[in-house]
Design an enzyme around this catalytic site. Structure first.
Site, PDB file in Angstrom:
ATOM      1  N   GLY A 245      26.859 -24.112  42.405  1.00 21.78           N
ATOM      2  CA  GLY A 245      28.046 -25.090  41.830  1.00 21.78           C
ATOM      3  C   GLY A 245      28.475 -24.384  40.541  1.00 21.78           C
ATOM      4  O   GLY A 245      27.927 -23.445  39.895  1.00 21.78           O
TER       5      GLY A 245
ATOM      6  N   GLY B 120      24.317 -25.204  45.235  1.00 22.27           N
ATOM      7  CA  GLY B 120      25.382 -25.436  46.425  1.00 22.27           C
ATOM      8  C   GLY B 120      25.749 -24.711  47.412  1.00 22.27           C
ATOM      9  O   GLY B 120      26.096 -25.198  48.370  1.00 22.27           O
TER      10      GLY B 120
ATOM     11  N   GLU C  65      17.260 -25.437  40.047  1.00 19.91           N
ATOM     12  CA  GLU C  65      17.831 -26.442  39.216  1.00 19.91           C
ATOM     13  C   GLU C  65      16.894 -26.702  38.125  1.00 19.91           C
ATOM     14  O   GLU C  65      17.345 -27.273  36.897  1.00 19.91           O
ATOM     15  CB  GLU C  65      18.089 -27.649  39.849  1.00 19.91           C
ATOM     16  CG  GLU C  65      19.510 -27.537  40.936  1.00 19.91           C
ATOM     17  CD  GLU C  65      19.179 -26.792  42.105  1.00 19.91           C
ATOM     18  OE1 GLU C  65      20.263 -26.478  42.965  1.00 19.91           O
ATOM     19  OE2 GLU C  65      18.137 -26.501  42.481  1.00 19.91           O
TER      20      GLU C  65
ATOM     21  N   ASP D  62      19.631 -30.661  44.420  1.00 20.89           N
ATOM     22  CA  ASP D  62      20.449 -31.701  45.014  1.00 20.89           C
ATOM     23  C   ASP D  62      21.152 -30.971  46.479  1.00 20.89           C
ATOM     24  O   ASP D  62      20.436 -30.361  46.740  1.00 20.89           O
ATOM     25  CB  ASP D  62      21.592 -32.067  43.886  1.00 20.89           C
ATOM     26  CG  ASP D  62      22.483 -30.747  43.713  1.00 20.89           C
ATOM     27  OD1 ASP D  62      22.130 -29.752  43.846  1.00 20.89           O
ATOM     28  OD2 ASP D  62      23.760 -31.349  43.059  1.00 20.89           O
TER      29      ASP D  62
END
Length: 355
Positions: free
Chosen positions: A75, A124, A147, A155
């Site tokens: 992301g 992502g 992360e 995630d």
């Protein structure tokens, strides 16, 4: 990444969409940012999947990335940093809401979804590829969920994928953020097929003419050996511990050089992120499906917007690049069970919903 060119009018669009033969192609198109995902890209991909699912002439969907560095570096965390530090937490929450729904959509897409996971595939990028039905890696693939190094938690369905690896390999990858190459990606169930990068132009062209399974079968090759396989003994023993502190102690005591390196890697990560990640993995094992795990990840992600480590981690890694994050709290022992539990409560804006 040897992706098909786009026939859309705007070559600067962040996702290039085109049709050829039996296939529809989506090319993530922010090569200077290694195709980092933003909210606009999520929307474009989602709408394209809606169109292609309802179009009987589209038999296969192909996802690639522009440039030579990778499919997707994750992301757009710099924008998340800017939003959080400016008090605009609603913006990243809205991005995750739509992104996680897209991840679930990819997982249940009824047509072959071929993700070319060439080069860097992180965060992502894993979410838009590893949930697909046909996942291709190459000798250049470097796949990671890094992360914890920015004060965040895996995630985009990462805790779902990493709890379904052999033994405790997923816990090792989630906590350390270590990247894996093609052989380990196949071992861990993050990919299905190995295709040498020099064959990607032929593969992507063949997908316009052949069923996905036939095209991949024509160009795949024997994968490199999985490096993690020989480390299963210490990984499974150490990461089966009940707390992060005990994992670190077991790694230090194992006598293996790689285990000692893993312990030092963990001690440099956000203590809060490590403890929440371990809890998220253990909880994900008990959840029934990907959508339930994504809903849990959404709760955790929103909670971490109000914690200090996420903006600080992004600052240290991406904004100032001093690589010296000041975690708060700075020690594992100071992260309480209550601190962890708070990350699993429903966000003020309501839960993630599907459909």
């Amino acid at each position: 990444m040897n992706a098909p060119s786009s026939d859309v009018p705007c070559e600067d669009a962040p996702v290039l969409l085109r049709r050829e033969g039996r296939a529809a192609y989506a090319v993530l198109n922010r090569p200077r940012a290694i195709n980092a995902l933003n909210h606009a890209m999520v929307g474009l991909l989602s709408r394209a999947l809606t169109d292609w699912e309802g179009d009987p002439s589209v038999e296969t969907v192909v996802l690639t990335g522009a440039g030579e560095r990778g499919l997707c570096a994750g992301g757009d965390i710099r924008s998340i940093h800017d939003d959080v530090t400016a008090g605009r937490s609603a913006a990243p929450a809205a991005f995750w809401y739509d992104e996680y729904r897209l991840n679930a959509r990819i997982a249940r897409f009824p047509k072959p979804y071929v993700a070319v996971m060439d080069g860097i595939v992180m965060g992502g990028g894993v979410g838009v590829s590893a949930h697909g039905g046909v996942r291709v890696v190459t000798e250049r693939s470097r796949i990671a969920m890094p992360e914890t190094g920015i004060g965040f938690v895996p995630d985009v369905g990462g805790t779902y994928l990493l709890t379904r690896t052999p033994g405790e390999l997923g816990a090792h990858l989630a906590l350390t953020g270590s990247p894996v190459t093609a052989g380990d990606a196949l071992l861990c169930g993050l990919a299905d097929h190995y295709v040498p990068s020099e064959r990607l132009p032929e593969l992507t062209a063949a997908l316009a003419e052949l069923p996905a399974a036939d095209a991949v079968r024509r160009y795949e090759a024997a994968a490199p050996e999985a490096e993690l396989a020989e480390h299963r003994e210490w990984i499974d023993h150490c990461y089966a511990a009940g707390a992060v502190e005990e994992i670190v102690d077991r790694l230090h005591a194992s006598g293996d050089r790689r285990a000692e390196e893993a312990a030092e890697t963990l001690l440099a990560k956000s203590p809060t992120a490590l403890k929440v990640t371990l809890a998220a993995l253990r909880r994900a094992r008990e959840l029934p499906d990907l959508e339930a795990v994504l809903a849990q990840e959404y709760r955790v992600s929103c909670a971490l917007l109000d914690a200090p480590d996420l903006p600080e981690g992004i600052r240290a890694q991406v904004v100032d690049k001093d690589r010296r994050p000041r975690w708060s709290p700075a020690e594992l022992a100071r992260v309480t069970e209550a601190d962890v539990a708070r990350c699993f409560t429903e966000p003020a804006g309501g839960p993630l919903r599907f459909g």
